[in-house]
Design an enzyme around this catalytic site. Sequence first.
Site, PDB file in Angstrom:
ATOM      1  N   ALA A 181       0.841  -1.203   0.000  1.00  0.00           N
ATOM      2  CA  ALA A 181       0.000   0.000   0.000  1.00  0.00           C
ATOM      3  C   ALA A 181       0.873   1.250   0.000  1.00  0.00           C
ATOM      4  CB  ALA A 181      -0.928  -0.021   1.217  1.00  0.00           C
ATOM      5  N   TYR A 197       3.254   4.296  -2.490  1.00  0.00           N
ATOM      6  CA  TYR A 197       2.995   5.400  -3.420  1.00  0.00           C
ATOM      7  C   TYR A 197       2.403   4.889  -4.729  1.00  0.00           C
ATOM      8  CZ  TYR A 197       5.545   8.668  -0.460  1.00  0.00           C
ATOM      9  OH  TYR A 197       5.930   9.471   0.572  1.00  0.00           O
ATOM     10  N   ARG A 242       0.509   1.686   8.363  1.00  0.00           N
ATOM     11  CA  ARG A 242       0.226   2.247   7.041  1.00  0.00           C
ATOM     12  C   ARG A 242      -1.238   1.990   6.653  1.00  0.00           C
ATOM     13  NH1 ARG A 242       4.307   2.592   1.939  1.00  0.00           N
ATOM     14  NH2 ARG A 242       4.529   4.783   2.328  1.00  0.00           N
ATOM     15  N   THR A 251       8.576  -2.044 -10.160  1.00  0.00           N
ATOM     16  CA  THR A 251       9.626  -2.123 -11.180  1.00  0.00           C
ATOM     17  C   THR A 251      10.642  -3.159 -10.753  1.00  0.00           C
ATOM     18  OG1 THR A 251       9.308   0.212 -11.512  1.00  0.00           O
ATOM     19  CG2 THR A 251      11.277  -0.758 -12.473  1.00  0.00           C
ATOM     20  N   GLU A 292       4.063   0.570 -13.789  1.00  0.00           N
ATOM     21  CA  GLU A 292       3.335   1.807 -13.530  1.00  0.00           C
ATOM     22  C   GLU A 292       4.229   2.994 -13.885  1.00  0.00           C
ATOM     23  OE1 GLU A 292       0.074   2.410 -12.754  1.00  0.00           O
ATOM     24  OE2 GLU A 292       0.997   4.271 -13.416  1.00  0.00           O
ATOM     25  N   PHE A 305      15.887   7.095 -19.620  1.00  0.00           N
ATOM     26  CA  PHE A 305      15.809   8.197 -20.592  1.00  0.00           C
ATOM     27  C   PHE A 305      15.390   9.503 -19.923  1.00  0.00           C
ATOM     28  CE2 PHE A 305      16.121   7.370 -25.237  1.00  0.00           C
ATOM     29  CZ  PHE A 305      16.681   6.115 -25.159  1.00  0.00           C
ATOM     30  N   CYS A 310      12.862   6.245  -7.845  1.00  0.00           N
ATOM     31  CA  CYS A 310      13.039   5.337  -8.990  1.00  0.00           C
ATOM     32  C   CYS A 310      14.278   5.568  -9.843  1.00  0.00           C
ATOM     33  CB  CYS A 310      11.805   5.412  -9.881  1.00  0.00           C
ATOM     34  SG  CYS A 310      10.370   4.706  -9.088  1.00  0.00           S
ATOM     35  N   PHE A 314      11.610  15.704  -2.995  1.00  0.00           N
ATOM     36  CA  PHE A 314      12.458  15.533  -4.190  1.00  0.00           C
ATOM     37  C   PHE A 314      11.901  16.263  -5.400  1.00  0.00           C
ATOM     38  CE2 PHE A 314      10.595  12.516  -7.267  1.00  0.00           C
ATOM     39  CZ  PHE A 314       9.509  12.032  -6.562  1.00  0.00           C
ATOM     40  N   LYS A 315      10.630  16.704  -5.303  1.00  0.00           N
ATOM     41  CA  LYS A 315      10.011  17.528  -6.342  1.00  0.00           C
ATOM     42  C   LYS A 315       8.787  18.184  -5.716  1.00  0.00           C
ATOM     43  CE  LYS A 315       7.362  15.220  -9.378  1.00  0.00           C
ATOM     44  NZ  LYS A 315       6.788  14.156 -10.236  1.00  0.00           N
TER      45      LYS A 315
HETATM   46  C1  UDX Z   1       7.547   2.027  -5.784  1.00  0.00           C
HETATM   47  C2  UDX Z   1       7.267   1.083  -6.919  1.00  0.00           C
HETATM   48  O1  UDX Z   1       6.152   0.274  -6.666  1.00  0.00           O
HETATM   49  C3  UDX Z   1       8.373   0.215  -7.212  1.00  0.00           C
HETATM   50  O2  UDX Z   1       8.271  -0.039  -8.592  1.00  0.00           O
HETATM   51  C4  UDX Z   1       9.688   0.762  -6.968  1.00  0.00           C
HETATM   52  O3  UDX Z   1      10.588  -0.302  -7.126  1.00  0.00           O
HETATM   53  C5  UDX Z   1       9.823   1.381  -5.614  1.00  0.00           C
HETATM   54  O4  UDX Z   1       8.873   2.361  -5.532  1.00  0.00           O
HETATM   55  P1  UDX Z   1       6.330   2.474  -3.709  1.00  0.00           P
HETATM   56  O5  UDX Z   1       4.886   2.202  -3.828  1.00  0.00           O
HETATM   57  O6  UDX Z   1       6.801   3.869  -3.935  1.00  0.00           O
HETATM   58  O7  UDX Z   1       7.065   1.524  -4.680  1.00  0.00           O
HETATM   59  O8  UDX Z   1       6.998   1.903  -2.412  1.00  0.00           O
HETATM   60  P2  UDX Z   1       6.529   2.074  -0.937  1.00  0.00           P
HETATM   61  O9  UDX Z   1       5.788   3.352  -0.792  1.00  0.00           O
HETATM   62  O10 UDX Z   1       7.716   1.775  -0.114  1.00  0.00           O
HETATM   63  O11 UDX Z   1       5.436   0.914  -0.770  1.00  0.00           O
HETATM   64  C6  UDX Z   1       5.679  -0.426  -0.710  1.00  0.00           C
HETATM   65  C7  UDX Z   1       4.745  -1.020   0.322  1.00  0.00           C
HETATM   66  O12 UDX Z   1       4.843  -2.444   0.270  1.00  0.00           O
HETATM   67  C8  UDX Z   1       5.064  -0.623   1.770  1.00  0.00           C
HETATM   68  O13 UDX Z   1       3.936  -0.045   2.368  1.00  0.00           O
HETATM   69  C9  UDX Z   1       5.462  -1.922   2.447  1.00  0.00           C
HETATM   70  O14 UDX Z   1       5.075  -2.000   3.796  1.00  0.00           O
HETATM   71  C10 UDX Z   1       4.748  -2.940   1.589  1.00  0.00           C
HETATM   72  N1  UDX Z   1       5.328  -4.278   1.639  1.00  0.00           N
HETATM   73  C11 UDX Z   1       6.653  -4.447   1.466  1.00  0.00           C
HETATM   74  C12 UDX Z   1       4.504  -5.372   1.857  1.00  0.00           C
HETATM   75  O15 UDX Z   1       3.296  -5.230   2.040  1.00  0.00           O
HETATM   76  N2  UDX Z   1       5.059  -6.620   1.906  1.00  0.00           N
HETATM   77  C13 UDX Z   1       6.386  -6.820   1.765  1.00  0.00           C
HETATM   78  O16 UDX Z   1       6.860  -7.954   1.833  1.00  0.00           O
HETATM   79  C14 UDX Z   1       7.215  -5.692   1.519  1.00  0.00           C
HETATM   80  C1  UDX Z   2       9.525   9.031 -12.309  1.00  0.00           C
HETATM   81  C2  UDX Z   2       8.940   8.874 -13.713  1.00  0.00           C
HETATM   82  O1  UDX Z   2       8.623  10.164 -14.250  1.00  0.00           O
HETATM   83  C3  UDX Z   2       7.711   8.010 -13.675  1.00  0.00           C
HETATM   84  O2  UDX Z   2       7.224   7.790 -14.997  1.00  0.00           O
HETATM   85  C4  UDX Z   2       8.050   6.684 -13.024  1.00  0.00           C
HETATM   86  O3  UDX Z   2       6.890   5.876 -12.904  1.00  0.00           O
HETATM   87  C5  UDX Z   2       8.664   6.881 -11.647  1.00  0.00           C
HETATM   88  O4  UDX Z   2       9.795   7.750 -11.745  1.00  0.00           O
HETATM   89  P1  UDX Z   2       8.950  10.530 -10.195  1.00  0.00           P
HETATM   90  O5  UDX Z   2      10.206   9.990  -9.610  1.00  0.00           O
HETATM   91  O6  UDX Z   2       7.712  10.533  -9.372  1.00  0.00           O
HETATM   92  O7  UDX Z   2       8.579   9.749 -11.532  1.00  0.00           O
HETATM   93  O8  UDX Z   2       9.226  12.053 -10.605  1.00  0.00           O
HETATM   94  P2  UDX Z   2       9.665  12.836 -11.920  1.00  0.00           P
HETATM   95  O9  UDX Z   2       8.616  13.819 -12.224  1.00  0.00           O
HETATM   96  O10 UDX Z   2      10.084  11.961 -13.016  1.00  0.00           O
HETATM   97  O11 UDX Z   2      10.927  13.653 -11.377  1.00  0.00           O
HETATM   98  C6  UDX Z   2      12.124  13.020 -10.989  1.00  0.00           C
HETATM   99  C7  UDX Z   2      13.144  14.041 -10.571  1.00  0.00           C
HETATM  100  O12 UDX Z   2      13.621  14.802 -11.677  1.00  0.00           O
HETATM  101  C8  UDX Z   2      12.633  15.054  -9.552  1.00  0.00           C
HETATM  102  O13 UDX Z   2      13.611  15.277  -8.571  1.00  0.00           O
HETATM  103  C9  UDX Z   2      12.406  16.285 -10.394  1.00  0.00           C
HETATM  104  O14 UDX Z   2      12.452  17.477  -9.639  1.00  0.00           O
HETATM  105  C10 UDX Z   2      13.556  16.171 -11.375  1.00  0.00           C
HETATM  106  N1  UDX Z   2      13.326  16.918 -12.623  1.00  0.00           N
HETATM  107  C11 UDX Z   2      12.314  16.577 -13.455  1.00  0.00           C
HETATM  108  C12 UDX Z   2      14.172  17.968 -12.961  1.00  0.00           C
HETATM  109  O15 UDX Z   2      15.105  18.287 -12.226  1.00  0.00           O
HETATM  110  N2  UDX Z   2      13.956  18.637 -14.137  1.00  0.00           N
HETATM  111  C13 UDX Z   2      12.947  18.326 -14.988  1.00  0.00           C
HETATM  112  O16 UDX Z   2      12.824  18.982 -16.049  1.00  0.00           O
HETATM  113  C14 UDX Z   2      12.101  17.262 -14.639  1.00  0.00           C
END
Ligand code: UDX
Ligand code: UDX
Length: 458
Positions: free
Chosen positions: A12, A14, A41, A131, A160, A225, A275, A337-338
């Site tokens: 559960a 982001y 959470r 991922t 995603e 990219f 990521c 981070f943004k």
């Molecule tokens: C994202 C993307 O899903 C993933 O592609 C990328 O590799 C890392 O970031 P995100 O949703 O941002 O993941 O991660 P996070 O907010 O840490 O959520 C993961 C959740 O999974 C946590 O709430 C954690 O408690 C849960 N979890 C983790 C489980 O329920 N079971 C587990 O065994 C491990």
């Molecule tokens: C990224 C990808 O965009 C998304 O498709 C993927 O699923 C997860 O990783 P995210 O990490 O949420 O998403 O943020 P993103 O908007 O891509 O920004 C990443 C970082 O680059 C941030 O720190 C942002 O501030 C920075 N950034 C982005 C710049 O410094 N300049 C830009 O022009 C764009």
Amino acid sequence: MTFKKNILCIGAGYVGGPTMAMIAYKCPQYKVTVVDINPSRIAEWNSDDLPIYEPGLDKIVKSTRDKNLFFTTEMERGIKEAEIIFVSVNTPVKTFGAGAGMAADLQYWEKTARQILKCSESSKIIVEKSTFPVRTAFAMERILSLSENNTHFDVLSNPEFLAEGTAIKDLEYPDRVLIGSRETPSGVRAKDELIEIYSHWVPKDRIITSNIWSSELSKLVANAFLAQRVSSINSFTAFCEKTEANITEVARAIGMDSRLGNKFLNSSVGWGGSCFKKDILNLVYLCRHYGLEEVADYWEGVVRINEYQMERFVLNMLNAMFNTLAGKKICLFGFAFKGNTGDTRESPAIFIAKKLIEEKAELVITDPEALNNAKIDLNGIDGKIMYIDDPYEASGGCDAIAVMTEWDIYISLDFEKIYRSMVKPAFIFDGRNILDHKRLFDIGFNVFPIGKTPFTHF
Ligand code: UDX
Ligand code: UDX
């Protein structure tokens, strides 16, 4: 009410939270359950105060929760009841053993696969949302094929692409939905079932399919990219600062070339987020594994330029402020981070804050959503750090402001008032190029943008 299908999501976070909320919102005939091993959470998802800040998320969670969207810790029951299971657990970079610092730590993922196997009494579709490094689905299939009770699992890859801060918009109007599957009859049936879910709101021509490995790799390549684009523009900021070129003018000129496009050309203190770094390092690790040293070096360079950009920012501050920051008070505007997120994972602000503390500066940190995470990130660091919500109060008595996050609220602050409250000479380092630099200079500030000639009074 009887539901057409039971969907479960494990994780559960982001990704899992907002994605399942959107599916529940668009498909009232499906029951969507989100489970997590972390009970606090889940409690937050069930409260008025959701665990993540994401514009628009509150509304869709509140309109679906306890109708067809459920948050629970009952993993076993969730698995038993589900026909389709999304896996969105986190896949951090390994901190130990082979591949430490580069390869993905797959322990949570494997535990999840084994748990699915243990609790399943009927056949299911397993959807990789997290991922993963390429060919993880294959390993998942192998674990799930150990089933002893005649259950069959089809593994799909459905990465995603949402970005934080715009997650709801990205989920509602995605550029594309990618589904990778096996070409076996049951693989194709599983793929069609997932297509049916997305077809409730995504136009058919935006739902694309591929083999599983292409799908897994596409996610890593997309992030590589995107990060490369920001690293590329950032690499020229140093060049612009040495000459009279201006990075915003350069970005505008190249962005109007329709082959390049104008997005992701905002120069910055550096890119962050959960990521980009992790995914590129995974790619680099995989390249080295396959003996592709040149390819690995090429992509590693994207990460290196980002580190260089953050280091350069601190060195510019040091240089501008008469080569010493010891005892000076520096206010960080933003820690996320943004903009539009409270997430601080891999935020450039963490790196900058630590470097400034090493220089013996005192820090005052302000951010509308990320102060709690900032406190966790900097916990235990030996230095003077204050956390203050109000940017006026935070910058009062400081020698410098450094903009770390592109929050809109910083653009319209009363900088005359801020200037009056600061120690002189007052400095602004705009790590996001969001402020009106000429105006700040006219007020009295010494202004240091990224990739442009500074405005100084001396
Ligand atoms: C994202 C993307 O899903 C993933 O592609 C990328 O590799 C890392 O970031 P995100 O949703 O941002 O993941 O991660 P996070 O907010 O840490 O959520 C993961 C959740 O999974 C946590 O709430 C954690 O408690 C849960 N979890 C983790 C489980 O329920 N079971 C587990 O065994 C491990
Ligand atoms: C990224 C990808 O965009 C998304 O498709 C993927 O699923 C997860 O990783 P995210 O990490 O949420 O998403 O943020 P993103 O908007 O891509 O920004 C990443 C970082 O680059 C941030 O720190 C942002 O501030 C920075 N950034 C982005 C710049 O410094 N300049 C830009 O022009 C764009």
